[in-house]
Write a protein that holds these residues in place. Structure first.
Motif, short mmCIF file in Angstrom:
data_model
loop_
_atom_site.label_atom_id
_atom_site.label_comp_id
_atom_site.label_asym_id
_atom_site.label_seq_id
_atom_site.Cartn_x
_atom_site.Cartn_y
_atom_site.Cartn_z
N PRO A 148 11.05 10.97 10.01
CA PRO A 148 10.28 10.59 11.19
C PRO A 148 8.79 10.76 10.90
O PRO A 148 8.41 11.52 10.01
CB PRO A 148 10.76 11.56 12.27
N ARG A 149 7.96 10.09 11.62
CA ARG A 149 6.50 10.16 11.46
C ARG A 149 6.07 9.80 10.03
O ARG A 149 5.32 10.52 9.39
CB ARG A 149 5.97 11.55 11.86
N SER A 150 6.59 8.69 9.55
CA SER A 150 6.12 8.20 8.26
C SER A 150 5.74 6.73 8.42
O SER A 150 6.24 6.03 9.31
CB SER A 150 7.20 8.37 7.19
N GLY A 151 4.84 6.29 7.56
CA GLY A 151 4.38 4.90 7.66
C GLY A 151 3.82 4.43 6.33
O GLY A 151 3.40 5.24 5.50
N ASP A 152 3.84 3.13 6.13
CA ASP A 152 3.27 2.58 4.89
C ASP A 152 2.52 1.30 5.20
O ASP A 152 2.69 0.70 6.27
CB ASP A 152 4.34 2.37 3.82
N ALA A 153 1.68 0.90 4.26
CA ALA A 153 0.87 -0.31 4.44
C ALA A 153 0.44 -0.84 3.08
O ALA A 153 0.30 -0.06 2.12
CB ALA A 153 -0.36 -0.01 5.29
N TYR A 154 0.26 -2.15 3.01
CA TYR A 154 -0.30 -2.76 1.80
C TYR A 154 -1.43 -3.70 2.22
O TYR A 154 -1.27 -4.49 3.15
CB TYR A 154 0.75 -3.56 1.03
N LEU A 155 -2.56 -3.59 1.56
CA LEU A 155 -3.68 -4.50 1.80
C LEU A 155 -4.14 -5.06 0.46
O LEU A 155 -4.07 -4.38 -0.56
CB LEU A 155 -4.86 -3.76 2.43
N ARG A 156 -4.62 -6.28 0.49
CA ARG A 156 -5.19 -6.83 -0.74
C ARG A 156 -6.50 -7.53 -0.39
O ARG A 156 -6.73 -7.91 0.77
CB ARG A 156 -4.24 -7.83 -1.39
N PHE A 157 -7.34 -7.68 -1.39
CA PHE A 157 -8.53 -8.51 -1.22
C PHE A 157 -8.33 -9.81 -1.97
O PHE A 157 -7.95 -9.82 -3.14
CB PHE A 157 -9.79 -7.82 -1.76
N THR A 158 -8.56 -10.92 -1.26
CA THR A 158 -8.58 -12.24 -1.90
C THR A 158 -9.71 -13.04 -1.24
O THR A 158 -10.00 -12.83 -0.07
CB THR A 158 -7.27 -13.03 -1.69
N GLU A 162 -4.81 -17.22 2.41
CA GLU A 162 -3.46 -17.58 1.99
C GLU A 162 -3.52 -18.18 0.60
O GLU A 162 -4.56 -18.65 0.15
CB GLU A 162 -2.86 -18.63 2.94
N MET A 163 -2.35 -18.21 -0.07
CA MET A 163 -2.24 -18.90 -1.35
C MET A 163 -3.26 -18.41 -2.36
O MET A 163 -3.97 -19.19 -2.98
CB MET A 163 -2.42 -20.41 -1.16
N ASP A 164 -3.35 -17.09 -2.52
CA ASP A 164 -4.32 -16.57 -3.47
C ASP A 164 -3.71 -15.37 -4.19
O ASP A 164 -2.66 -14.87 -3.79
CB ASP A 164 -5.62 -16.19 -2.76
N ILE A 165 -4.37 -14.96 -5.25
CA ILE A 165 -3.88 -13.85 -6.07
C ILE A 165 -4.79 -12.65 -5.85
O ILE A 165 -6.03 -12.80 -5.83
CB ILE A 165 -3.87 -14.27 -7.56
N ALA A 166 -4.19 -11.47 -5.70
CA ALA A 166 -4.96 -10.28 -5.37
C ALA A 166 -6.05 -10.01 -6.40
O ALA A 166 -5.82 -10.07 -7.61
CB ALA A 166 -4.03 -9.07 -5.26
N VAL A 167 -7.25 -9.71 -5.90
CA VAL A 167 -8.33 -9.22 -6.75
C VAL A 167 -8.20 -7.69 -6.83
O VAL A 167 -8.47 -7.08 -7.85
CB VAL A 167 -9.70 -9.64 -6.18
N VAL A 168 -7.77 -7.12 -5.72
CA VAL A 168 -7.37 -5.70 -5.64
C VAL A 168 -6.25 -5.62 -4.62
O VAL A 168 -6.29 -6.32 -3.60
CB VAL A 168 -8.54 -4.81 -5.13
N GLY A 169 -5.25 -4.80 -4.86
CA GLY A 169 -4.20 -4.54 -3.88
C GLY A 169 -3.95 -3.04 -3.80
O GLY A 169 -4.03 -2.35 -4.82
N VAL A 170 -3.72 -2.53 -2.59
CA VAL A 170 -3.48 -1.09 -2.43
C VAL A 170 -2.29 -0.86 -1.51
O VAL A 170 -2.25 -1.39 -0.39
CB VAL A 170 -4.70 -0.37 -1.82
N GLY A 171 -1.33 -0.07 -1.96
CA GLY A 171 -0.21 0.36 -1.14
C GLY A 171 -0.31 1.84 -0.85
O GLY A 171 -0.59 2.63 -1.76
N VAL A 172 -0.15 2.22 0.42
CA VAL A 172 -0.19 3.64 0.80
C VAL A 172 1.05 3.93 1.62
O VAL A 172 1.41 3.16 2.51
CB VAL A 172 -1.46 3.97 1.64
N ASN A 173 1.69 5.06 1.33
CA ASN A 173 2.87 5.49 2.08
C ASN A 173 2.66 6.97 2.37
O ASN A 173 2.29 7.73 1.48
CB ASN A 173 4.11 5.29 1.20
N LEU A 174 2.81 7.36 3.64
CA LEU A 174 2.61 8.78 3.94
C LEU A 174 3.55 9.24 5.03
O LEU A 174 4.11 8.44 5.79
CB LEU A 174 1.15 9.04 4.34
N ALA A 175 3.76 10.55 5.08
CA ALA A 175 4.58 11.17 6.12
C ALA A 175 3.80 12.33 6.72
O ALA A 175 3.02 12.99 6.01
CB ALA A 175 5.89 11.68 5.52
N LEU A 176 3.97 12.53 8.01
CA LEU A 176 3.27 13.61 8.71
C LEU A 176 4.29 14.64 9.17
O LEU A 176 5.44 14.29 9.48
CB LEU A 176 2.54 13.06 9.95
#
Lengths: 262, 158
Positions: A148-158, A162-176
């Protein structure tokens, strides 16, 4: 090996690979299903992006993995492209990989010597290169139980939305924990090294904190410090390093918000 | 390589054809079955001109091997009009002048139909995102988006 074919058929068309035998592996039952057992998900390696996006229970449990799958190519590509293919094509910029690494997913690998489990971060070793032995394939991904109390996210810069390749991508997963202190975290970076990276130092910046501004600043610094990117027309070295820090902070904020909701 | 015998369903009709093991569905449609409504644009999955659905799933036929559609259900642009009667999307594309050279049009129509099957009332943003994999170098997209929205409106009313 043919799964979704969205990379392979292009390589065959360009005579980059000329296979004498092609094995279509996407009709193997385990590879095609999203299964949930005792709160743990097993994600078939030949499940497509669209199938992941349409799976409600998986979206609720692992929205960050869905963030990544959602960003790959167009609707047409997502109707074919698979998570296992995205991993084993071994592009440093693969959008579904950092969130899988952050999630702590284990790849279930089958080969002539039987089945073995390998952390997803150990599969890709460099552009187009994997640690898989001849005859081995990734058949599924085992995800850990979701506290419980966990979450994750992925963001990228392009440059495009749409229809582009990541210049940077970051995935974060955490639990509280019950008091809102971060009890566990994993951070993964894409497109800033020869392969997607698991960054322990960035995760350490969050664990034991309330994921406040000071912790996020440390996270950001650690993420930037882990980058060893190329310098090309899509993003300079300096830009990628800076953006990795910015996106790490933003992804952590989204993961935190999602953790608060569960 | 050996020629393969493939039996499949295209636009509701059972069809069989012979193809090479490395031949794409796009090539089989156009060259073996002479169904040339599906267009080849880039051949690498970027432009969407060759969009078809396979078992209801939108995909680029240039990125599907013909042998993979054995036993599946393929829908192409040839199955869109009902005889002489155009599909509402086709009619609205004409009314809104949502095409010029027409190469992207079959793919855009197939992709738009796939959207409206899932979401009969899409917002402009949803239309634009769904069609992001279909490139048009003539229209600038506004008329296409308007035509899809207008067709959706009409299809909701009937």
């Amino acid at each position: 090996m043919l799964a979704g074919g969205t990379d392979l058929l292009i390589q065959m068309r360009g005579d980059i690979v000329e296979p004498s035998v092609l094995v279509d592996i996407k009709n193997i039952a385990e590879m095609r299903e999203i299964a949930e057992e005792n709160g743990r998900f097993r994600l078939g390696a030949a499940v497509t992006g669209m199938e992941i996006m349409e799976h409600e229970a998986f979206n609720a449990a692992w929205p960050g993995i869905v963030d990544g799958a959602k960003l790959i190519g167009s609707i047409q590509i997502r109707g074919r492209a698979t998570l296992g293919g995205n991993l084993c094509n071994a592009s440093p910029a693969a959008d579904s990989v950092p969130a899988l690494i952050a999630a702590g997913a284990l790849a279930s690998v089958i080969g002539p010597d039987g089945r073995r489990a390998a952390p997803v971060e150990d599969i890709a070793t460099g552009p187009g290169q994997t640690s898989l032995e001849t005859g081995e394939i990734v058949v599924s991904f085992d995800l850990p139980e979701r506290p419980p109390r966990s979450g994750d996210a992925y963001l990228r810069f392009t440059p495009r939305t749409e229809m582009d390749i990541a210049v940077v991508g970051v995935g974060v997963n955490l639990a509280l924990d019950d008091s809102g202190v971060c009890s566990a975290a994993r951070v993964s970076l894409g497109a800033v090294a020869e392969r997607p990276l698991l960054v322990d130092e960035a995760a350490a910046a969050l664990v034991g904190t309330r994921v406040d501004d000071a912790a996020l600043a440390e996270l950001s610094k650690a993420a930037s410090a882990a980058c060893r990117p190329i310098d090309d027309k899509r993003g300079t070295r300096e830009f990628r390093i800076e953006v990795a820090g910015v996106l790490a902070e933003r992804a952590a904020r989204i993961a935190l918000e999602r953790a608060g909701r569960t | 390589m050996a020629r393969y015998h493939v039996t499949t369903t295209i636009n509701g009709d059972e069809v069989d054809f012979l193809c090479e093991s490395d031949q794409t569905l796009l090539s089989a449609l156009r060259d073996e079955l002479v169904m040339t409504g599906t267009k080849e644009g880039c051949g690498t999955g970027d432009c969407g001109a060759c969009s078809v659905t396979v078992d209801g799933r939108l995909m680029c036929s240039c990125l599907v091997l013909a042998v993979e559609v054995e036993g599946k259900r393929v829908e192409t642009i040839e199955g869109m009009a009902d005889g002489e009667e155009l599909h509402p999307l086709q009619r609205k594309f004409l009314e809104h002048a949502a095409l010029q050279c027409g190469i992207c049009t079959p793919g855009l129509l197939i992709a738009s139909r796939s959207l409206l099957e899932r979401n009969p009332d899409p917002t402009e943003t949803e239309i634009r995102y769904w069609l992001a994999g279909n490139l048009c170098r003539c229209t600038g997209y506004h008329k296409i988006v308007e035509a899809v929205a207008d067709a959706a409106r009409e299809m909701r009313e009937v």
